[in-house]
Design an enzyme around this catalytic site. Sequence first.
Site, short mmCIF file in Angstrom:
data_model
loop_
_atom_site.label_atom_id
_atom_site.label_comp_id
_atom_site.label_asym_id
_atom_site.label_seq_id
_atom_site.Cartn_x
_atom_site.Cartn_y
_atom_site.Cartn_z
N TYR A 103 -11.31 2.29 -9.59
CA TYR A 103 -9.84 2.73 -8.88
C TYR A 103 -10.10 3.83 -8.57
O TYR A 103 -8.89 4.72 -8.49
CB TYR A 103 -8.88 2.16 -9.75
CG TYR A 103 -8.47 0.61 -9.64
CD1 TYR A 103 -7.97 0.28 -8.40
CD2 TYR A 103 -8.26 -0.15 -10.62
CE1 TYR A 103 -7.76 -1.34 -8.09
CE2 TYR A 103 -7.86 -1.42 -10.53
CZ TYR A 103 -7.57 -1.88 -9.35
OH TYR A 103 -7.13 -3.18 -9.21
N HIS A 113 -7.08 -8.59 -8.51
CA HIS A 113 -7.60 -7.70 -7.38
C HIS A 113 -8.48 -8.29 -6.32
O HIS A 113 -9.15 -9.33 -6.77
CB HIS A 113 -8.43 -6.80 -8.25
CG HIS A 113 -9.36 -5.83 -7.43
ND1 HIS A 113 -8.74 -4.68 -6.56
CD2 HIS A 113 -10.57 -5.83 -6.76
CE1 HIS A 113 -9.91 -4.17 -5.83
NE2 HIS A 113 -10.87 -5.11 -5.88
N GLU A 161 -17.73 -2.70 -4.46
CA GLU A 161 -17.20 -3.57 -5.48
C GLU A 161 -18.20 -4.64 -6.27
O GLU A 161 -18.09 -4.82 -7.43
CB GLU A 161 -15.66 -4.07 -5.17
CG GLU A 161 -14.78 -2.88 -5.01
CD GLU A 161 -13.47 -3.38 -4.69
OE1 GLU A 161 -13.28 -4.49 -4.49
OE2 GLU A 161 -12.63 -2.32 -4.43
P1 ATP Z 1 -5.72 -4.51 -6.08
O1 ATP Z 1 -6.50 -3.02 -5.28
O2 ATP Z 1 -5.73 -4.11 -7.41
O3 ATP Z 1 -6.43 -5.52 -5.18
P2 ATP Z 1 -3.98 -3.93 -3.74
O4 ATP Z 1 -4.94 -3.62 -2.93
O5 ATP Z 1 -2.77 -4.97 -3.43
O6 ATP Z 1 -4.17 -4.14 -5.28
P3 ATP Z 1 -3.55 -0.93 -4.10
O7 ATP Z 1 -2.87 -0.03 -3.03
O8 ATP Z 1 -4.83 -0.95 -3.93
O9 ATP Z 1 -3.31 -2.50 -4.10
O10 ATP Z 1 -3.35 -0.57 -5.54
C1 ATP Z 1 -4.03 -0.88 -6.59
C2 ATP Z 1 -3.09 -1.41 -7.76
O11 ATP Z 1 -2.53 -0.25 -8.20
C3 ATP Z 1 -2.28 -2.45 -7.62
O12 ATP Z 1 -2.62 -3.56 -7.63
C4 ATP Z 1 -1.03 -2.12 -8.17
O13 ATP Z 1 -1.24 -2.54 -9.73
C5 ATP Z 1 -1.06 -0.46 -8.67
N1 ATP Z 1 -0.14 0.00 -7.79
C6 ATP Z 1 -0.20 0.14 -6.25
N2 ATP Z 1 0.90 0.82 -5.76
C7 ATP Z 1 1.75 1.11 -6.68
C8 ATP Z 1 2.77 1.47 -7.02
N3 ATP Z 1 3.65 1.98 -5.98
N4 ATP Z 1 3.61 1.57 -8.17
C9 ATP Z 1 2.84 1.27 -9.16
N5 ATP Z 1 1.58 0.75 -9.19
C10 ATP Z 1 0.97 0.41 -7.91
MG MG Z 2 -6.63 -2.24 -3.51
#
Ligand code: ATP
Ligand code: MG
Length: 140
Positions: A51, A117, A128
């Site tokens: 991440y 994810h 990934e």
């Molecule tokens: P993932 O990458 O896990 O598939 P996503 O692509 O939907 O999720 P991202 O923006 O990549 O979302 O964020 C990665 C992860 O970080 C999210 O799955 C969530 O658990 C966390 N996250 C993202 N935005 C927030 C936020 N505003 N507050 C808290 N946690 C967040």
């Molecule tokens: Mg994501």
Amino acid sequence: MSVEKTLSIIKPDAVRKNVIGQILSKFEGNDLKVVAMKMKQLSQAEAEAFYAEHKERGFFGDLVRFMISGPVIVLVLAGNNAILKNRELMGATDPKKATPGTIRADFADSIDENAVHGSDSEAAATREIAFFFDAAEIAH
Ligand code: ATP
Ligand code: MG
């Protein structure tokens, strides 16, 4: 339509809830095929590296702590437009905003613990998949 591969992770909350099979059924019922899969306890270094794009965000520490809080399932899904299709099946990042019937609507409790994810682009999918799997571990 193009045949693609994408990386999915069934996150620790969903593993704890015993819904691995129900999530796999959503993929299989929507013409995504599992071509690689393993259960794994991520180390802190692995979660941070996976991440890394979010390392400046305020939620990064909580995200890493959550991702290492228990075992995950990492899997490669293959199918027509697999990257976008998987994102659609997952639903919105915040399960409160996720479309009914999506994985996050059905199985996630919060934006922090959101069940799955999925890779969000071709470049992310390539990076990934290679992060978790050797080519010889992927069926073709
Ligand atoms: P993932 O990458 O896990 O598939 P996503 O692509 O939907 O999720 P991202 O923006 O990549 O979302 O964020 C990665 C992860 O970080 C999210 O799955 C969530 O658990 C966390 N996250 C993202 N935005 C927030 C936020 N505003 N507050 C808290 N946690 C967040
Ligand atoms: Mg994501």
